[in-house]
Design an enzyme around this catalytic site. Structure first.
Site, mmCIF file in Angstrom:
data_model
loop_
_atom_site.group_PDB
_atom_site.id
_atom_site.type_symbol
_atom_site.label_atom_id
_atom_site.label_comp_id
_atom_site.label_asym_id
_atom_site.label_seq_id
_atom_site.Cartn_x
_atom_site.Cartn_y
_atom_site.Cartn_z
ATOM 1 N NE ARG A 134 -44.399 12.603 -11.524
ATOM 2 C CZ ARG A 134 -43.100 12.427 -11.770
ATOM 3 N NH1 ARG A 134 -42.364 13.417 -12.223
ATOM 4 N NH2 ARG A 134 -42.547 11.257 -11.574
ATOM 5 C CG HIS A 177 -38.605 11.014 -7.647
ATOM 6 N ND1 HIS A 177 -39.512 11.647 -8.476
ATOM 7 C CD2 HIS A 177 -37.381 11.449 -8.049
ATOM 8 C CE1 HIS A 177 -38.860 12.449 -9.331
ATOM 9 N NE2 HIS A 177 -37.562 12.343 -9.084
ATOM 10 C CG ASN A 222 -39.160 10.053 -11.556
ATOM 11 O OD1 ASN A 222 -39.892 10.574 -12.391
ATOM 12 N ND2 ASN A 222 -37.901 10.425 -11.387
ATOM 13 C CD GLU A 223 -36.387 10.856 -15.182
ATOM 14 O OE1 GLU A 223 -35.209 10.753 -14.786
ATOM 15 O OE2 GLU A 223 -36.822 11.878 -15.704
ATOM 16 C CG ASN A 366 -40.341 12.570 -16.327
ATOM 17 O OD1 ASN A 366 -41.555 12.751 -16.265
ATOM 18 N ND2 ASN A 366 -39.608 12.236 -15.271
ATOM 19 C CE1 TYR A 368 -36.991 16.143 -17.131
ATOM 20 C CE2 TYR A 368 -36.284 18.415 -16.899
ATOM 21 C CZ TYR A 368 -36.890 17.301 -16.370
ATOM 22 O OH TYR A 368 -37.394 17.340 -15.092
ATOM 23 C CD GLU A 457 -39.513 14.944 -13.613
ATOM 24 O OE1 GLU A 457 -38.394 15.279 -14.050
ATOM 25 O OE2 GLU A 457 -39.672 14.087 -12.726
ATOM 26 C CG PHE A 524 -34.448 22.038 -13.103
ATOM 27 C CD1 PHE A 524 -34.812 21.795 -14.423
ATOM 28 C CD2 PHE A 524 -33.204 21.608 -12.681
ATOM 29 C CE1 PHE A 524 -33.960 21.133 -15.299
ATOM 30 C CE2 PHE A 524 -32.340 20.941 -13.549
ATOM 31 C CZ PHE A 524 -32.721 20.707 -14.860
#
Ligand code: PNW
Length: 658
Positions: A134, A177, A222-223, A366, A368, A457, A524
């Site tokens: 990705r 992104h 993205n997000e 995603n 977390y 993610e 990360f």
């Protein structure tokens, strides 16, 4: 009136969250008290080192076959080369170069220098064995001013995609992104709907045409929640706008985020319409699929015996995730969000609603971490839907007053004593694997059990990876292995136990990289990047763990299929007494295969394998034990079988005869 409607909207929702919760949290909410920081996870009734166990047992179940693994990066976080190849400036160049914006003073000017080193990075991908990568396209690299094409930029991405395809790795490509061309921000950016929607759609359509033959899975955004609210409410991401004048020169935290949310959703709808024009038979983007990637911190009720807390939690799910995803599946915002936002949230036109509805081929999630949600009042109230906290420690923190007030108003007992998960070094990221399983169930229940979900993610910033620590320690990231082990397991449980259509798991990130306003301080990566030593790439322990996990899973599932095939052949050819046993077992395997849980019977993990094999009459004392010494050995034992050079059944018969 408003709060009565909202109450009704959320009551039903609270129940929905409850049932997703039941599916997700019963088993794996916290990490069972094993020493997570040292890499221990709870398997087979005890704490074991995740690195030794390698694969969560559920992953080796046959119904997990086809589950894809990938790793992710994004353009501004890894590429560097910001003034090369004709790239124009983005809002992140401007933001990171504005003094004080990034406390460490870091910028993405060089980042991991992926721009020059992608070959080396892709060799790492190949070594990992992932099937998916990705990544994102930098809009300002292919359109420096947001509009005119830069051929050199296109050539760069062609080279990337060509190499990935040569390696047999499927690119999953994000268009946005967060790196908006600065020229478009200067025209009002996402706040200027009539400018940005056509600009984004033209960019998207150009990318589908250019790369459609090579890239089949696309993500528009993205997000949005992060780039909209963190950038335009808190003002700490580019372009850094908010109402607090000590932080932001301009902005309006109340109005701008919802205006932008609206533009982003409409831009998504138009981009998808452009893709659909090209994705039919013979189109330039034939068989292309598209979705959006969203993130959520699972909202967990602070006090599970309080209805209002369930509703507050559901409210957070709807206002932070549903606001983006309901439009894609239902054509409109959640009712709760419309009721609570009043005229701050522009409504969609009928045309926009119809473009939006059905505009996602998969759900990119995603996930977390989690937070607790608590209602301050016994009934939700549009102006104040409750507070979020990660632990009772926060009673003394910023949210302290709110929570104290909540307790006073409601007379409820103290909040949770335990943190919401295992704390990490970032302040916001608590390891809470059950949050992933619950959220996957929430998504499946809201949008339909058949909705394909890709975990796009999940990742962990290591606890012992700072540049001051000896490299030996920094590379031994047992905590990341435990985190990923538990999260992969949660996703696979959602698939094999709960029946959620989750098709893959993408880890953030391949490399340590530019972690936005946290600069290079938070790592990360599965691969360490030596920022002060020539950007050398050094695979961490988690890298070889993932390598083994992927090869185990592949061997297991290929092995199960091969076993079926070969037992069938043998039973046909042989007339001996042993062959009769084989024939019986073949029939069993065949029957099980039909039922999909399958040849896992003979080959699943360790004890399960032995137990089930005995039940099938294949294996009492005939050597399944030799496969249960460890997953690595299991993988080794099965791999040769796939190319026909060895036959475990043969070995079973011999050891049985011994
Ligand atoms: C993601 N949360 O952001 C982004 O997509 C990546 O670019 C980023 O590097 C990565 O996560 C790690 O931070 C998130 O609060 C930001 O749950 C916040 C959250 C989740 C993801």
């Amino acid at each position: 009136m408003l709060s009565v409607g909202l109450f009704a909207a959320l009551s039903a929702g609270g129940d929905a969250l409850r049932s997703a919760w039941r599916a997700g949290l019963a088993e794996s909410w916290q990490v069972h008290g094993c020493d997570f920081a040292s890499g221990l996870v709870f398997v087979d009734g005890r704490c074991q080192r995740a690195a030794d166990v390698v694969s969560p047992p559920e992953l080796l179940d046959a119904s997990a076959a086809g589950f894809a693994f990938g790793v992710a990066t994004s353009a501004y976080q890894v590429e560097g080369g910001v003034r090369e190849g004709g790239r124009g400036p983005s809002i992140w160049d401007t933001f990171s170069h504005t003094p004080g914006r990034i406390p460490s003073g870091d910028t993405g000017d060089v980042a991991c220098d992926h721009f020059h080193r992608f070959e080396e990075d892709f060799a790492l991908l190949a070594a990992l064995g992932v099937s998916t990568y990705r990544m994102s396209i930098a809009w300002p690299r292919v359109m420096p001013d947001g509009r005119a094409i830069n051929r050199e930029g296109l050539r760069f991405y062609h080279a990337l995609f060509d190499r990935l395809l040569e390696l047999g790795i499927e690119p999953l490509v994000t268009l946005y992104h967060w790196d908006l061309p600065q020229a478009l921000e200067d025209e009002g950016g996402w706040r200027n709907k009539s400018m940005i929607v056509p600009a984004f759609s033209r960019y998207a359509a150009a990318m589908f045409t250019e790369f459609g033959p090579k890239v089949k899975v696309w993500t528009t955004f993205n997000e949005p929640a992060t780039f909209v609210f963190i950038a335009s409410d808190l003002g700490i991401h580019a372009p850094g706008r908010c109402s607090h004048r000590e932080i932001c020169a301009e902005g309006d935290s109340l109005r701008e985020p919802l205006l932008i949310a609206h533009s982003v959703l409409v831009a998504h709808a138009h981009a998808v319409a452009a893709l659909r024009e090209q994705s039919g038979a013979g189109g330039t983007c034939e068989r292309c699929r598209v979705g959006m990637v969203n993130c959520i911190k699972l909202a967990a009720p602070m006090n599970a015996s309080r209805d209002a807390d369930w509703q507050a939690a559901q409210w957070r799910m709807e206002s932070e995730l549903g606001i983006w995803t309901d439009p894609l599946y239902f054509g409109d915002y959640p009712r709760s969000v419309v009721l609570a936002s009043g005229d701050l949230l522009p409504p969609f036109s009928a045309e926009e609603r119809s473009l939006l509805k059905g505009s996602a081929d998969y759900f990119g999630l995603n996930l977390y971490t989690a937070q607790f949600a608590a209602a301050r009042f016994s009934r939700p109230n549009a102006a104040d839907m409750g507070v979020m906290a990660t632990s009772s420690a926060e009673l003394n923190g910023e949210e302290g007053d709110l929570i104290a007030q909540w307790r006073e108003t409601t007379g409820a007992a103290a909040g949770p004593r335990e943190p919401v998960g295992e704390p990490g070094p970032t302040g916001w990221l608590f390891a809470a694997p059950g949050a992933l399983r619950t959220t996957l169930n929430w998504v499946a229940q809201r949008y339909g059990q058949r909705t394909e979900v890709i975990v796009t993610e999940a990742g962990w910033a290591g606890m012992r990876e700072s540049s001051e620590l000896p490299l030996r320690i920094a590379l031994d990231d047992q905590d990341r292995i435990a985190f990923l082990f538990e999260y992969v397991r949660a996703a696979v449980q959602a698939r094999v136990v709960d029946g959620v259509n989750v098709s893959g798991f993408v880890i953030w990130s391949l490399l340590d990289n530019f972690e936005w306003n946290n600069g290079f301080g938070q790592r990360f990566g599965l691969v360490r990047v030596q920022y002060d030593d020539g950007l050398r790439r050094l695979p961490k322990a988690s890298f070889s763990w993932l390598q083994r996990l992927i090869s185990n899973a592949t061997a297991q599932h290929t092995g199960a299929r091969a076993l079926l095939r070969r037992t069938a052949q043998r039973a046909d050819q042989s007339t001996s007494a042993q062959a009769r046993t084989l024939r019986a077992s073949t029939a069993m395997l065949g029957a099980l295969a039909l039922g999909t849980t399958v040849a896992a019977a003979a080959l699943s993990v360790r004890r399960a394998a032995r137990r089930r094999a005995v039940a099938m009459g294949v294996a009492d004392g005939v050597g399944v034990a030799e496969w249960s010494d460890g997953d690595e050995q299991l993988a080794r034992g099965l791999l040769p079988m796939c190319d026909g050079t060895d036959d475990p059944l043969e070995r079973m018969r011999h050891s049985g005869a011994d």
